[in-house]
Design an enzyme around this catalytic site. Sequence first.
Site, mmCIF file in Angstrom:
data_model
loop_
_atom_site.group_PDB
_atom_site.id
_atom_site.type_symbol
_atom_site.label_atom_id
_atom_site.label_comp_id
_atom_site.label_asym_id
_atom_site.label_seq_id
_atom_site.Cartn_x
_atom_site.Cartn_y
_atom_site.Cartn_z
ATOM 1 C CG HIS A 138 -1.524 1.232 1.499
ATOM 2 N ND1 HIS A 138 -2.790 1.626 0.619
ATOM 3 C CD2 HIS A 138 -1.330 2.211 2.046
ATOM 4 C CE1 HIS A 138 -3.122 2.738 0.962
ATOM 5 N NE2 HIS A 138 -2.374 3.440 2.135
ATOM 6 C CG HIS A 143 0.502 6.614 0.276
ATOM 7 N ND1 HIS A 143 -0.389 7.665 0.343
ATOM 8 C CD2 HIS A 143 -0.024 5.562 0.844
ATOM 9 C CE1 HIS A 143 -1.201 7.339 1.247
ATOM 10 N NE2 HIS A 143 -1.283 6.037 1.556
ATOM 11 C CD GLU A 186 -4.830 6.407 2.294
ATOM 12 O OE1 GLU A 186 -4.895 5.657 1.465
ATOM 13 O OE2 GLU A 186 -3.601 6.631 3.060
ATOM 14 C CB SER A 205 -3.119 -0.504 -2.735
ATOM 15 O OG SER A 205 -3.704 0.197 -1.656
HETATM 16 CO CO CO Z 1 -2.401 5.270 2.973
#
Ligand code: CO
Length: 299
Positions: A138, A143, A186, A205
Amino acid sequence: MGRMDNKPARLENLHTDKGKVPVYATGIVAQPWDDYTATDHDVWRRLYERQRTLLIGRASDEFLAAQDAMGMTPDRIPKFSDMDQALHDATGWTLVGVEGLLPELDFFDHLANRRFPVTWWIRRPDQVDYIEEPDLFHDLFGHVPLLMNPVFADYMQAYGRGGVKAHGIGADALVNLTRLYWYTVEFGLIRQKDGLRIYGSGIVSSKGESIHCLESDAPNRIGFDLERIMRTRYRIDTFQKTYFVIDSFAQLMDATGPDFTPIYARLATQDSHPAGAVLDGDRVFHRGSGEGWASDGDV
Ligand code: CO
Ligand code: PHE
């Protein structure tokens, strides 16, 4: 705590008979790259290949190009030190290894100093489709790539500084700011010339949500509006009921430039909106059918 000298820990949420208890870590750890097993590398490869295939035409072009520019490949778990090179040259960000979730203020302080915390461990094979807490996949796959974009890189730093400030103002301000993070960093969507695309890390993700956020009739897709987002609750255990769409990273940067202090004060006197609400004044790209929505559980 910091374990520079020792093997880092793998900190996951505890599941007790009283429910889920998050466990926080504060130290920075060296990535124990030589200790990854063949299974760890295989989990990375499976996830990487599956998501890349899915994300071509779904994720923003910028995101996919950044992954390539950093030299992320499916072959093996990348070394943070290798990713750091391209990143540092592009925007001056660095990666720091961590054992799990950080306390809020530590997290904000890293971002404010252009350091992005990446969990050193990767999920187990039985967690490929879903894991509660952030892991290496993730954090690194989701990110890090957009930190290569100069505007997004500045946004993340500004967010960190804003977090330190909100922390000093109080718990309600932090709730408002966290909603902004949730609905942009997010779970954000962006309008590209050829249609809506994903840029949110929580979406890229996740196999299921990468399809759901763009193709399902169920969720709302609504134009970005700062105060609207700061008033809106969200889902942590199901797909989002609403996705907010930005026109560009510059729009995000401009809209979040002003001091939030008066906004926090104003919002403190107002009720929050349910995660699935559509309001007068919303710029509606798609009004969700609400199919399959849980009737409670917005946080
Ligand atoms: Co995150
Ligand atoms: N302008 C915000 C503030 O005054 C800081 C911020 C910038 C927060 C970007 C989030 C994102 O608090």
